[in-house]
Design an enzyme around this catalytic site. Structure first.
Site, PDB file in Angstrom:
ATOM      1  N   LEU A 150      40.940  49.760  50.589  1.00  0.00           N
ATOM      2  CA  LEU A 150      41.985  50.385  50.853  1.00  0.00           C
ATOM      3  C   LEU A 150      43.417  49.547  51.102  1.00  0.00           C
ATOM      4  O   LEU A 150      43.994  49.974  52.041  1.00  0.00           O
ATOM      5  CB  LEU A 150      41.754  51.274  52.321  1.00  0.00           C
ATOM      6  CG  LEU A 150      40.538  52.420  51.900  1.00  0.00           C
ATOM      7  CD1 LEU A 150      40.336  53.080  53.209  1.00  0.00           C
ATOM      8  CD2 LEU A 150      41.111  53.305  51.055  1.00  0.00           C
ATOM      9  N   SER A 151      43.132  48.138  51.077  1.00  0.00           N
ATOM     10  CA  SER A 151      44.364  47.412  50.974  1.00  0.00           C
ATOM     11  C   SER A 151      44.837  46.901  52.411  1.00  0.00           C
ATOM     12  O   SER A 151      45.844  46.826  52.790  1.00  0.00           O
ATOM     13  CB  SER A 151      45.491  47.785  50.204  1.00  0.00           C
ATOM     14  OG  SER A 151      45.598  48.157  48.810  1.00  0.00           O
ATOM     15  N   SER A 152      43.553  46.655  53.230  1.00  0.00           N
ATOM     16  CA  SER A 152      44.085  46.184  54.563  1.00  0.00           C
ATOM     17  C   SER A 152      44.640  44.899  54.504  1.00  0.00           C
ATOM     18  O   SER A 152      45.501  44.585  55.319  1.00  0.00           O
ATOM     19  CB  SER A 152      42.869  46.119  55.360  1.00  0.00           C
ATOM     20  OG  SER A 152      41.888  44.937  54.756  1.00  0.00           O
ATOM     21  N   SER A 153      44.710  43.979  53.518  1.00  0.00           N
ATOM     22  CA  SER A 153      45.285  42.813  53.309  1.00  0.00           C
ATOM     23  C   SER A 153      46.723  43.119  53.091  1.00  0.00           C
ATOM     24  O   SER A 153      47.714  42.255  53.619  1.00  0.00           O
ATOM     25  CB  SER A 153      44.715  41.865  52.214  1.00  0.00           C
ATOM     26  OG  SER A 153      44.412  42.398  51.116  1.00  0.00           O
ATOM     27  N   GLU A 200      49.100  36.294  48.473  1.00  0.00           N
ATOM     28  CA  GLU A 200      47.510  36.356  47.815  1.00  0.00           C
ATOM     29  C   GLU A 200      47.351  35.480  46.954  1.00  0.00           C
ATOM     30  O   GLU A 200      46.276  34.830  46.668  1.00  0.00           O
ATOM     31  CB  GLU A 200      47.404  37.837  47.242  1.00  0.00           C
ATOM     32  CG  GLU A 200      47.570  39.141  48.268  1.00  0.00           C
ATOM     33  CD  GLU A 200      46.100  39.636  48.704  1.00  0.00           C
ATOM     34  OE1 GLU A 200      45.420  39.192  48.243  1.00  0.00           O
ATOM     35  OE2 GLU A 200      46.528  40.560  49.579  1.00  0.00           O
ATOM     36  N   THR A 258      46.015  49.140  35.971  1.00  0.00           N
ATOM     37  CA  THR A 258      47.450  49.116  35.172  1.00  0.00           C
ATOM     38  C   THR A 258      48.467  48.366  35.481  1.00  0.00           C
ATOM     39  O   THR A 258      49.427  47.898  34.833  1.00  0.00           O
ATOM     40  CB  THR A 258      47.864  50.657  35.220  1.00  0.00           C
ATOM     41  OG1 THR A 258      47.903  51.254  36.494  1.00  0.00           O
ATOM     42  CG2 THR A 258      47.028  51.488  34.321  1.00  0.00           C
ATOM     43  N   ASP A 259      48.418  47.967  37.161  1.00  0.00           N
ATOM     44  CA  ASP A 259      49.667  47.242  37.437  1.00  0.00           C
ATOM     45  C   ASP A 259      49.711  46.054  37.046  1.00  0.00           C
ATOM     46  O   ASP A 259      50.930  45.310  36.571  1.00  0.00           O
ATOM     47  CB  ASP A 259      49.591  47.095  38.993  1.00  0.00           C
ATOM     48  CG  ASP A 259      48.462  46.494  39.617  1.00  0.00           C
ATOM     49  OD1 ASP A 259      47.424  46.047  39.022  1.00  0.00           O
ATOM     50  OD2 ASP A 259      48.351  46.505  41.065  1.00  0.00           O
ATOM     51  N   ASP A 298      49.414  47.137  45.537  1.00  0.00           N
ATOM     52  CA  ASP A 298      49.087  47.487  47.034  1.00  0.00           C
ATOM     53  C   ASP A 298      50.487  47.118  48.244  1.00  0.00           C
ATOM     54  O   ASP A 298      50.441  47.775  48.911  1.00  0.00           O
ATOM     55  CB  ASP A 298      47.989  46.515  47.409  1.00  0.00           C
ATOM     56  CG  ASP A 298      46.785  46.771  46.356  1.00  0.00           C
ATOM     57  OD1 ASP A 298      46.655  47.944  45.683  1.00  0.00           O
ATOM     58  OD2 ASP A 298      45.873  45.856  46.429  1.00  0.00           O
TER      59      ASP A 298
HETATM   60  C1  GLA Z   1      43.268  46.032  43.437  1.00  0.00           C
HETATM   61  C2  GLA Z   1      44.481  45.080  43.273  1.00  0.00           C
HETATM   62  C3  GLA Z   1      45.710  45.988  42.573  1.00  0.00           C
HETATM   63  C4  GLA Z   1      45.247  46.651  41.766  1.00  0.00           C
HETATM   64  C5  GLA Z   1      43.855  47.507  41.847  1.00  0.00           C
HETATM   65  C6  GLA Z   1      43.436  48.334  40.647  1.00  0.00           C
HETATM   66  O1  GLA Z   1      43.523  46.823  44.564  1.00  0.00           O
HETATM   67  O2  GLA Z   1      44.807  44.498  44.565  1.00  0.00           O
HETATM   68  O3  GLA Z   1      46.762  45.094  42.375  1.00  0.00           O
HETATM   69  O4  GLA Z   1      45.170  45.869  40.367  1.00  0.00           O
HETATM   70  O5  GLA Z   1      42.816  46.466  42.202  1.00  0.00           O
HETATM   71  O6  GLA Z   1      44.454  49.255  40.233  1.00  0.00           O
END
Ligand code: GLA
Length: 386
Positions: free
Chosen positions: A124-127, A160, A35-36, A172
């Site tokens: 889990l968004s390590s970046s 990014e 959705t973001d 993230d």
């Molecule tokens: C990845 C992207 C986020 C988001 C998610 C899905 O984590 O980095 O910006 O789009 O996928 O919700």
């Protein structure tokens, strides 16, 4: 959690200077995926796994970097930006530095040592954790705090897009910059307004199940999904001129104009439109401590991601089916971009052991591969450790 004393010690032995220490968390999203980048809503928490950056200033404009996890040391000159997209972790750091300079922050050179217990490549968004920890460190060493946390997050997203080549949304970086203990953040990704929603149930935890399925399709399919959403917006705009993004489309409008869209694009749009509504409902349920309702919404969200957005995989589906059959589980769903990575489960604290056992058993039996499972509470965003 990473112990800060050895990190300090290691920094001194490498660089011979006394560092300042900064960190930022990984994240898990409770509801609101894909959705973001459609100007929509998300409901993530910062997790109790963090990336730490020990940092000391230099007299020149060079940045030297080492990591406890990655053997290769790196270096760059702030005045001579190096080539982009080198496919290494330095891309994130140089990308962040250049994004800050482009926003008018006059950085100074720095020696950096990175340490992290956010698993890399697990969704889990390590970046984002690395970008936010490095960004805060570089701004702090330069003595410049003019960027708001939201602006720091946008700088990370620029890094990014430009240096790494991942066309991510803003979720993230925002949660890594702004997370709060014992709260999820309800984020409006159009205005970047972030509202803390109390996760005030001491008897419940968030259980993360990392399937360890590497997300090979993640990048190409992610970009394809973005393009399909854009295709939906372009078609709907022709009859609904107020539509700037899928955020502006109601389910009734979408259904009334289904003939303008291919079946696939309709399904993608339907996921986004209903996911936005679910995220609003989930934030309300959480603020009322209604975990039963939150859990119901999470399971619906998973189904929508699986069937309409088609970003799940058999391992994630098995984890959700297994978890939701266990007593003490309020809800479970895949989380993040998909095609592997993790599920997020909201679980009664006294059920953590039995649910973990059920998840490990099911994945091992069916796919011959044990997951990594850990419980977390909502943690804090990027900060300096003083
Ligand atoms: C990845 C992207 C986020 C988001 C998610 C899905 O984590 O980095 O910006 O789009 O996928 O919700």
């Amino acid at each position: 959690m990473t112990n800060l004393v050895p990190l300090r010690h290691r920094f001194r032995s490498i660089y011979g200077a006394e560092p300042r220490l900064f960190s930022a968390p990984g994240r898990v999203n409770l509801v609101g995926d894909h959705t973001d980048y459609n100007d929509g809503f998300v409901l993530p928490i910062a997790i109790e796994r963090r990336t730490f950056v020990a940092a000391a200033p230099r007299a020149d404009r060079n940045v030297r970097v080492q990591s406890i996890q990655f053997p290769k040391a790196g270096q760059f000159d702030l005045d001579r930006p190096g080539p982009k997209r080198q496919n290494g972790w330095l891309d994130y750091i140089e990308g962040m530095a250049q994004a800050l300079e482009a926003r008018g922050i006059k950085l100074i050179g720095a020696d950096l040592l990175v340490d992290s217990d956010v698993p890399a490549g697990a969704g889990l968004s390590s970046s984002a954790a690395l970008e936010m920890a490095v960004g805060l460190a570089l701004c702090s060493l330069a003595g410049d705090d003019k960027l708001t946390r939201a602006e720091l997050a946008v700088a990370g997203q620029t890094a990014e897009h430009e240096y790494v080549g991942t066309m991510c949304g803003i979720m993230d970086q925002l949660i890594a910059a702004l997370g709060q203990p014992d709260h999820a953040l309800f984020i409006d990704c159009r205005t970047l307004e972030a509202k803390p929603v109390p996760f005030a149930r001491p008897d419940a935890v968030v259980l993360i199940c990392d399937t360890k399925v590497t997300r090979e399709l993640a990048s190409s399919e992610y970009n394809r999904r973005r393009a399909q959403c854009q295709e939906g917006v372009s078609a709907l705009k022709s009859v609904l001129p107020h539509v700037r993004a899928l955020r502006d489309v109601s389910l009734a409008d979408l259904e009334a104009n289904a003939s303008l869209l291919t079946e696939t694009v309709f399904n993608r749009c339907r996921h986004v439109v209903t996911e936005n509504a679910r995220t609003l409902d989930a934030a309300r349920a959480l603020s009322e401590s209604n975990l039963v309702e939150l859990g119901r919404i999470m399971v619906e969200s998973h189904r929508s991601l699986q069937i309409e957005y088609e970003v799940s995989c058999p391992e994630l589906d098995l984890c959700v089916a297994t978890a939701t059959a266990q007593p003490g589980v309020y809800g479970a769903r895949m989380t993040g971009g998909g095609f592997g990575g993790c599920t997020v489960n909201v679980v009664a604290e006294d059920a953590v052991a039995s649910v973990s056992q059920a998840l490990s058993g099911a994945l091992e039996r069916t796919f011959g591969k044990a997951p990594a499972i850990f419980a977390t509470r909502a943690s804090t965003g990027a900060k300096e450790h003083v």
